[in-house]
Design an enzyme around this catalytic site. Structure first.
Site, PDB file in Angstrom:
ATOM      1  CG  ASP A   1      -3.318   3.730   4.320  1.00 20.08           C
ATOM      2  OD1 ASP A   1      -4.408   3.513   4.889  1.00 20.08           O
ATOM      3  OD2 ASP A   1      -2.971   3.164   3.255  1.00 20.08           O
TER       4      ASP A   1
ATOM      5  CD1 TRP B   1      -2.142  -2.199   1.863  1.00 20.15           C
ATOM      6  CD2 TRP B   1      -2.945  -1.316  -0.026  1.00 20.15           C
ATOM      7  NE1 TRP B   1      -3.133  -3.021   1.390  1.00 20.15           N
ATOM      8  CE2 TRP B   1      -3.641  -2.507   0.239  1.00 20.15           C
ATOM      9  CE3 TRP B   1      -3.278  -0.590  -1.182  1.00 20.15           C
ATOM     10  CZ2 TRP B   1      -4.656  -3.000  -0.588  1.00 20.15           C
ATOM     11  CZ3 TRP B   1      -4.288  -1.074  -2.011  1.00 20.15           C
ATOM     12  CH2 TRP B   1      -4.961  -2.261  -1.704  1.00 20.15           C
TER      13      TRP B   1
ATOM     14  CE  LYS C   1      -8.374  -3.444   3.591  1.00 18.66           C
ATOM     15  NZ  LYS C   1      -7.752  -2.498   2.674  1.00 18.66           N
TER      16      LYS C   1
HETATM   17  C1  LIG Z   1      -7.137  -1.933   1.719  1.00 16.18           C
HETATM   18  C2  LIG Z   1      -6.127  -0.890   1.909  1.00 16.18           C
HETATM   19  C3  LIG Z   1      -6.007   0.197   1.030  1.00 16.18           C
HETATM   20  C4  LIG Z   1      -6.868   0.333  -0.207  1.00 16.18           C
HETATM   21  O1  LIG Z   1      -8.160   0.640   0.140  1.00 16.18           O
HETATM   22  P1  LIG Z   1      -9.295   0.926  -0.980  1.00 16.18           P
HETATM   23  O2  LIG Z   1     -10.399   1.469  -0.138  1.00 16.18           O
HETATM   24  O3  LIG Z   1      -9.598  -0.378  -1.622  1.00 16.18           O
HETATM   25  O4  LIG Z   1      -8.759   1.914  -1.933  1.00 16.18           O
HETATM   26  C5  LIG Z   1      -5.054   1.142   1.303  1.00 16.18           C
HETATM   27  N1  LIG Z   1      -4.253   1.056   2.362  1.00 16.18           N
HETATM   28  C6  LIG Z   1      -4.339   0.029   3.239  1.00 16.18           C
HETATM   29  C7  LIG Z   1      -3.422  -0.028   4.419  1.00 16.18           C
HETATM   30  C8  LIG Z   1      -5.262  -0.978   3.026  1.00 16.18           C
HETATM   31  O5  LIG Z   1      -5.357  -2.005   3.890  1.00 16.18           O
END
Ligand SMILES: *Cc1c(COP(=O)(O)O)cnc(C)c1O
Length: 356
Positions: free
Chosen positions: A168, A100, A192
């Site tokens: 993030d 990511w 998540k």
């Molecule tokens: C799943 C995830 C993303 C991407 O998320 P989307 O909503 O599918 O764009 C980005 N960063 C992390 C740490 C993730 O787990």
């Protein structure tokens, strides 16, 4: 109803049963209104109450006071890879800890930013969180991925930086208390640890809103969404509704600190089971292990399919590792009950005994 399994999927991921049951009712009617959450105006009184109380609850749970703005956006965490450097400036320092952060770096580079990788764990297959950061004075911001969903590593605590820290937190938001004094902006896709796909949370220090440059397209400006309370255009009403229910559920569990203690205990039990048998091997270094995504592999070849089949037969789902790295992964977010982890630990022990 079909028996619900223990679902270890990394995302979209399991949600509390109480939340799903309440959402099911709300599809047909919000209270005794006679119309459901998918059917009412996003500017009407019913939705306004839902929107504002979700926002207030999340601010409270995050420990964010009046110097913070909470936004509900669309486009996933992935759009934040672009929006962050577009709004804050693209001459930024990034810590590269997995898939990511790699994608976040690539987007900042597309904007022509002077992007600097301040530390990386790529040389050891992203099995750890780097401890030494080479930060530049005057960087637009410093970006870290607090929990690496694919690799199963997590920052033990956030670093202290001079430039605003952008985090993030897609896969560990509200799983543990965060020291907001160290942070400038947090973003997280909801699917998540917070709710359904379709809404992305952005928590931004209000002073950073002044950085949004003139000429940025309207929908890409944090200021647009801040000025309109995240209702400039139609927001993802159902996703926000469910996120609000999850926030209320977190309160009912004793809040973020109580969940953090429970998450720590869940992770320790699972790692202990993995470490106890030579048939399993954790893929992250112990000091960098994630409490959210437990990544491991079976040390003997050819047993993975059998492991997954046996797990599914016991109602343990979603244990396959990310397609880019293989192996196994158990995602044990807030909504995974301790009983689910206990069931997985029992299965790990039985499977190890059967292949001793
Ligand atoms: C799943 C995830 C993303 C991407 O998320 P989307 O909503 O599918 O764009 C980005 N960063 C992390 C740490 C993730 O787990």
């Amino acid at each position: 109803m079909t028996q619900r399994a223990y679902n270890f999927s990394a995302g979209p991921a399991t949600l509390p049963l109480e939340v799903l049951e309440e959402a099911r009712e709300a599809l047909l009617s919000l209270g005794d209104l006679g119309a459901g959450i998918l059917e009412v105006s996003h500017r009407g009184p019913e939705y306004t109450e839902i929107h504002e109380s979700a926002r207030a609850r999340l601010l409270q749970l995050l420990g964010a006071g009046s110097d913070w703005e909470l936004l509900f956006l669309q486009g996933g965490a992935s759009l934040q890879f672009t929006m962050v450097p577009q709004n804050l400036g693209a001459d930024a320092d990034y810590v590269l800890t997995g898939n990511w952060s790699q994608k976040a770096i690539a987007e900042a580079r597309l904007l022509g930013g002077d992007v600097h990788v301040a530390a990386s764990s790529e040389d050891t297959g992203f099995d750890r969180i780097p401890t030494e950061l080479d930060l530049r004075p005057g960087a637009s911001f410093v970006h870290v991925t607090s929990n690496n969903t694919v690799r199963g590593t997590q920052w033990p605590e956030l670093p202290r930086t001079d430039a605003p820290l952008v985090v993030d937190m897609s896969s560990d938001i509200l799983s543990r208390p965060v020291d907001l004094d160290r942070v400038g902006l947090i973003y997280a896709g909801a699917q998540k640890n917070l709710g359904p796909a379709g809404v992305t949370l952005v928590l931004i220090r209000k002073e950073l809103l002044a950085r949004t440059p003139d000429g940025l397209p309207t929908l890409l400006r944090y200021t647009t969404h801040a000025e309109k309370g995240s209702r400039f255009n139609t927001p993802p009403v159902f996703a926000i509704y469910v996120v609000g229910l999850v926030a209320r559920w977190i309160e009912s569990q004793g809040g973020v600190a109580a969940l953090a203690a429970r998450n720590e205990a869940k992770a320790q039990r699972l790692y202990a089971a993995i470490d106890a048998s030579p048939l399993y091997e954790g893929t992250a270094r112990p000091e960098s292990r994630s409490r959210m995504n437990v990544t491991f592999r079976i040390t003997r070849d050819g047993l993975e399919e059998e492991f997954l089949r046996g797990a599914a037969a016991r109602g343990l789902l979603g244990l396959k590792g990310h397609r880019s790295v293989g192996g196994l992964r158990a995602s044990i977010y807030n909504a995974m009950p301790p009983e689910g982890v206990d069931a997985l630990v029992r299965y790990l022990d039985e499977f190890a005994a059967a292949h001793a």
